[in-house]
Scaffold this active site. Structure first.
Site, PDB file in Angstrom:
ATOM      1  N   ILE A 139      40.131 -25.176  26.220  1.00  0.00           N
ATOM      2  CA  ILE A 139      39.753 -23.781  26.392  1.00  0.00           C
ATOM      3  C   ILE A 139      38.389 -23.609  25.751  1.00  0.00           C
ATOM      4  O   ILE A 139      38.012 -24.360  24.850  1.00  0.00           O
ATOM      5  CB  ILE A 139      40.787 -22.791  25.791  1.00  0.00           C
ATOM      6  CG1 ILE A 139      41.074 -23.124  24.326  1.00  0.00           C
ATOM      7  CG2 ILE A 139      42.061 -22.791  26.604  1.00  0.00           C
ATOM      8  CD1 ILE A 139      42.053 -22.151  23.678  1.00  0.00           C
ATOM      9  N   ASP A 140      37.631 -22.641  26.217  1.00  0.00           N
ATOM     10  CA  ASP A 140      36.257 -22.469  25.759  1.00  0.00           C
ATOM     11  C   ASP A 140      36.183 -22.202  24.257  1.00  0.00           C
ATOM     12  O   ASP A 140      37.125 -21.681  23.652  1.00  0.00           O
ATOM     13  CB  ASP A 140      35.590 -21.312  26.503  1.00  0.00           C
ATOM     14  CG  ASP A 140      35.435 -21.574  27.986  1.00  0.00           C
ATOM     15  OD1 ASP A 140      35.404 -22.752  28.368  1.00  0.00           O
ATOM     16  OD2 ASP A 140      35.349 -20.599  28.748  1.00  0.00           O
ATOM     17  N   LYS A 141      35.057 -22.539  23.676  1.00  0.00           N
ATOM     18  CA  LYS A 141      34.826 -22.322  22.248  1.00  0.00           C
ATOM     19  C   LYS A 141      35.140 -20.891  21.847  1.00  0.00           C
ATOM     20  O   LYS A 141      35.801 -20.648  20.832  1.00  0.00           O
ATOM     21  CB  LYS A 141      33.365 -22.648  21.912  1.00  0.00           C
ATOM     22  CG  LYS A 141      32.980 -22.327  20.473  1.00  0.00           C
ATOM     23  CD  LYS A 141      31.508 -22.605  20.215  1.00  0.00           C
ATOM     24  CE  LYS A 141      31.124 -22.208  18.780  1.00  0.00           C
ATOM     25  NZ  LYS A 141      29.688 -22.475  18.515  1.00  0.00           N
ATOM     26  N   THR A 143      36.985 -18.681  23.369  1.00  0.00           N
ATOM     27  CA  THR A 143      38.298 -18.210  23.811  1.00  0.00           C
ATOM     28  C   THR A 143      39.321 -18.653  22.785  1.00  0.00           C
ATOM     29  O   THR A 143      39.318 -19.805  22.351  1.00  0.00           O
ATOM     30  CB  THR A 143      38.658 -18.788  25.196  1.00  0.00           C
ATOM     31  OG1 THR A 143      37.705 -18.346  26.156  1.00  0.00           O
ATOM     32  CG2 THR A 143      40.043 -18.347  25.629  1.00  0.00           C
ATOM     33  N   ARG A 240      36.414 -16.272  33.438  1.00  0.00           N
ATOM     34  CA  ARG A 240      35.169 -15.576  33.128  1.00  0.00           C
ATOM     35  C   ARG A 240      34.315 -15.408  34.388  1.00  0.00           C
ATOM     36  O   ARG A 240      33.714 -14.348  34.614  1.00  0.00           O
ATOM     37  CB  ARG A 240      34.416 -16.346  32.042  1.00  0.00           C
ATOM     38  CG  ARG A 240      35.203 -16.467  30.739  1.00  0.00           C
ATOM     39  CD  ARG A 240      34.617 -17.511  29.816  1.00  0.00           C
ATOM     40  NE  ARG A 240      33.291 -17.153  29.382  1.00  0.00           N
ATOM     41  CZ  ARG A 240      32.459 -18.017  28.796  1.00  0.00           C
ATOM     42  NH1 ARG A 240      32.814 -19.281  28.614  1.00  0.00           N
ATOM     43  NH2 ARG A 240      31.262 -17.621  28.423  1.00  0.00           N
TER      44      ARG A 240
END
Length: 310
Positions: A139-141, A143, A240
């Site tokens: 998962i994104d930094k 998030t 996103r």
């Protein structure tokens, strides 16, 4: 440091080293030296704590492991308070990742990542990809939320197959800028690299992959919606990008929308709240993670404003 073993009954290398080096190294440091490529057996690199040794052989620990700088770096993130471990077995770890924490080392950040923390804590991780040990998905930094870490290669492959077969259920919670027309909907729009910025993704028909996102409005506010989102595919930045495509970007998304003054150090308001997968016995395992405090506080702010308007 070099030493021989002789006529040894089969034993894990970490247990053997813990036994013979107990006056010199802690169990955590032993795991660190193994995971970080400082250990050689009969001149061959060994970077898995579960490696079995037996009979006769030569163990060598690279002397650079004992240098002060290396010790400081390896122990720097050995703090279980930095991450929230939801559940752990011999095969996997389920973690509620905080925002502003990268999953694995990359350009511009080779130190403070989820992988670094787990290694410093002495956790055993799969090593199919030595640059991303334990990582099957990400998962994104910025998030927050749930991620599954594989502790061995067998489970890593088993989990990867479930992702490929779309058997993993992933649910998110998000606050978006703007109000969607429909309370429920499906975004079916292919995602590929943004030709103007290769670090970002966009909805495009060129060199793209199909991507499907389902959403449902949990609560409406003035100029904001609180959503439950289910991803049917796992494309980079998928939620996103799809929210930007609907002209309702994730609140505080620095790349695909506008950041707000309040809470702008906490990342975007996107939280991986639930994940389900199958264990070896075909039992469906589901885990949930509550909202971060800053996320809940932002919801409270929006609720108060809504009530004042009413």
């Amino acid at each position: 440091m070099k030493f021989n073993f002789e006529n040894l009954n089969p034993i894990r290398i970490d247990k053997y080293l813990a036994k013979i080096l107990k006056q010199k190294l802690t169990r955590s440091k032993i795991n660190n030296l193994i995971k970080n490529n400082f250990l050689f057996i009969d001149s061959k690199l060994v970077n898995k704590s579960s490696h079995i040794i037996k009979g006769n052989g030569l163990i060598e620990i690279n002397d650079s492991f004992f240098e002060k700088n290396n010790q400081e770096k390896l122990n720097k993130w050995n703090n279980k308070k930095l991450i929230d471990i939801i559940f752990e077995t011999d095969d996997y770890i389920v973690i509620n990742k905080p925002s502003n924490l990268s999953v694995y080392p990359g350009n511009g950040n080779s130190d403070y990542t989820l992988v670094n923390i787990l290694i410093s804590m002495g956790k055993e991780l799969s090593n199919i990809n030595t640059k991303r040990p334990g990582i099957v998905h990400r998962i994104d930094k910025n998030t927050s939320g749930l991620i599954i870490i594989a502790k061995n290669n067998k489970f890593s492959n088993y989990l990867q197959k479930q992702f490929q077969d779309r058997k993993i259920y992933k649910e998110y919670l998000a606050i978006i800028n703007g109000n969607l027309q429909a309370k429920k909907g499906i975004v079916d729009a292919p995602i590929g690299r943004n030709i103007n910025n290769r670090k970002l993704m966009t909805v495009t028909n060129k060199n793209s992959k199909y991507a499907i996102t389902e959403y449902e409005v949990i609560e409406r506010f003035l100029n904001y919606d609180y959503l439950k989102i289910i991803t049917k595919t796992g494309r980079t930045h998928q939620i996103r990008v799809h929210m930007q495509y609907l002209k309702t970007p994730i609140l505080n998304d620095f790349d695909y929308g506008k950041k707000i003054k309040e809470n702008n150090l906490n990342g975007q308001f996107l939280h991986a709240s639930k994940i389900c997968f199958y264990d070896y016995q075909k039992n469906r395992k589901c885990f949930s993670a509550k909202l971060p405090s800053y996320f809940q506080e932002q919801l409270n702010i929006l609720k108060r404003k809504k009530n004042v308007k009413n």
